[in-house]
Design a protein around this motif. Structure first.
Motif, PDB file in Angstrom:
ATOM      1  N   ILE A 103      -5.473 -10.706  -9.192  1.00 46.16           N
ATOM      2  CA  ILE A 103      -5.202 -10.432  -7.777  1.00 46.16           C
ATOM      3  C   ILE A 103      -5.136 -11.733  -6.985  1.00 46.16           C
ATOM      4  O   ILE A 103      -4.308 -11.877  -6.073  1.00 46.16           O
ATOM      5  CB  ILE A 103      -6.271  -9.472  -7.208  1.00 46.16           C
ATOM      6  N   SER A 107      -1.783 -13.308  -7.153  1.00 49.10           N
ATOM      7  CA  SER A 107      -0.687 -12.597  -6.491  1.00 49.10           C
ATOM      8  C   SER A 107      -0.743 -12.868  -4.997  1.00 49.10           C
ATOM      9  O   SER A 107      -1.516 -13.672  -4.512  1.00 49.10           O
ATOM     10  CB  SER A 107      -0.785 -11.099  -6.771  1.00 49.10           C
ATOM     11  N   ARG A 108       0.081 -12.153  -4.243  1.00 48.88           N
ATOM     12  CA  ARG A 108       0.126 -12.352  -2.794  1.00 48.88           C
ATOM     13  C   ARG A 108      -0.771 -11.377  -2.052  1.00 48.88           C
ATOM     14  O   ARG A 108      -0.532 -11.082  -0.892  1.00 48.88           O
ATOM     15  CB  ARG A 108       1.557 -12.198  -2.309  1.00 48.88           C
ATOM     16  N   TYR A 109      -1.789 -10.864  -2.694  1.00 50.78           N
ATOM     17  CA  TYR A 109      -2.735  -9.913  -2.113  1.00 50.78           C
ATOM     18  C   TYR A 109      -2.038  -8.688  -1.522  1.00 50.78           C
ATOM     19  O   TYR A 109      -2.377  -8.211  -0.446  1.00 50.78           O
ATOM     20  CB  TYR A 109      -3.623 -10.583  -1.044  1.00 50.78           C
ATOM     21  N   GLU A 110      -1.069  -8.185  -2.234  1.00 48.52           N
ATOM     22  CA  GLU A 110      -0.401  -6.954  -1.809  1.00 48.52           C
ATOM     23  C   GLU A 110      -1.247  -5.757  -2.241  1.00 48.52           C
ATOM     24  O   GLU A 110      -1.927  -5.804  -3.268  1.00 48.52           O
ATOM     25  CB  GLU A 110       0.985  -6.873  -2.435  1.00 48.52           C
ATOM     26  N   PRO A 111      -1.211  -4.687  -1.468  1.00 47.14           N
ATOM     27  CA  PRO A 111      -2.029  -3.521  -1.830  1.00 47.14           C
ATOM     28  C   PRO A 111      -1.650  -2.913  -3.175  1.00 47.14           C
ATOM     29  O   PRO A 111      -2.512  -2.370  -3.869  1.00 47.14           O
ATOM     30  CB  PRO A 111      -1.747  -2.532  -0.702  1.00 47.14           C
ATOM     31  N   ALA A 112      -0.386  -3.014  -3.543  1.00 44.71           N
ATOM     32  CA  ALA A 112       0.033  -2.439  -4.822  1.00 44.71           C
ATOM     33  C   ALA A 112      -0.645  -3.135  -6.000  1.00 44.71           C
ATOM     34  O   ALA A 112      -0.927  -2.507  -7.019  1.00 44.71           O
ATOM     35  CB  ALA A 112       1.543  -2.520  -4.965  1.00 44.71           C
ATOM     36  N   VAL A 113      -0.937  -4.415  -5.851  1.00 46.57           N
ATOM     37  CA  VAL A 113      -1.600  -5.156  -6.929  1.00 46.57           C
ATOM     38  C   VAL A 113      -3.036  -4.664  -7.103  1.00 46.57           C
ATOM     39  O   VAL A 113      -3.516  -4.506  -8.228  1.00 46.57           O
ATOM     40  CB  VAL A 113      -1.562  -6.672  -6.644  1.00 46.57           C
ATOM     41  N   CYS A 140      -1.974   2.752  -4.285  1.00 47.34           N
ATOM     42  CA  CYS A 140      -0.567   2.594  -4.693  1.00 47.34           C
ATOM     43  C   CYS A 140       0.352   3.544  -3.921  1.00 47.34           C
ATOM     44  O   CYS A 140       1.510   3.212  -3.685  1.00 47.34           O
ATOM     45  CB  CYS A 140      -0.408   2.837  -6.189  1.00 47.34           C
ATOM     46  N   ARG A 168       0.168   4.381  -0.834  1.00 48.88           N
ATOM     47  CA  ARG A 168       0.417   3.877   0.512  1.00 48.88           C
ATOM     48  C   ARG A 168       1.447   2.754   0.514  1.00 48.88           C
ATOM     49  O   ARG A 168       2.097   2.503   1.511  1.00 48.88           O
ATOM     50  CB  ARG A 168      -0.880   3.373   1.142  1.00 48.88           C
ATOM     51  N   SER A 169       1.552   2.029  -0.591  1.00 47.51           N
ATOM     52  CA  SER A 169       2.475   0.883  -0.622  1.00 47.51           C
ATOM     53  C   SER A 169       3.644   1.205  -1.444  1.00 47.51           C
ATOM     54  O   SER A 169       4.606   1.430  -1.510  1.00 47.51           O
ATOM     55  CB  SER A 169       1.798  -0.328  -1.228  1.00 47.51           C
TER      56      SER A 169
END
Length: 80
Positions: A22, A25-31, A77, A79-80
């Motif tokens: 994590i 990554s770009r701290y996206e909610p999907a990750v 997941c 939500r994104s």
């Protein structure tokens, strides 16, 4: 129910690896959701292994972790 140490140690290692993933990554909610689902899948393998070996306490502990992580993973997941 007593917390089994092997389940705790294995999940600690998995969460550290997921934290490293994590952080890269770009701290996206999907990750976050995908990491939770990946850890849940690996815990399902633990549940199967512990049920074959007959360690009921460890199996139930891993099953509780699976239930929580699948719920969190799917809700994040979706939500994104």
């Amino acid at each position: 129910m007593k917390i089994d140490k092997s389940v705790l140690i294995i999940n600690l290692v998995l969460f550290v690896l997921a934290g490293i993933f994590i952080a890269q990554s770009r701290y996206e909610p999907a990750v976050f959701g995908m990491a939770a689902l990946a850890i849940a899948f690996l815990n399902i393998l633990l549940v199967i292994g512990f049920s074959i070996s007959g360690n009921r306490n460890a199996m139930l502990n891993a099953l509780i972790v699976v239930a929580v992580l699948v719920t969190v993973g799917f809700s994040v997941c979706s939500r994104s």
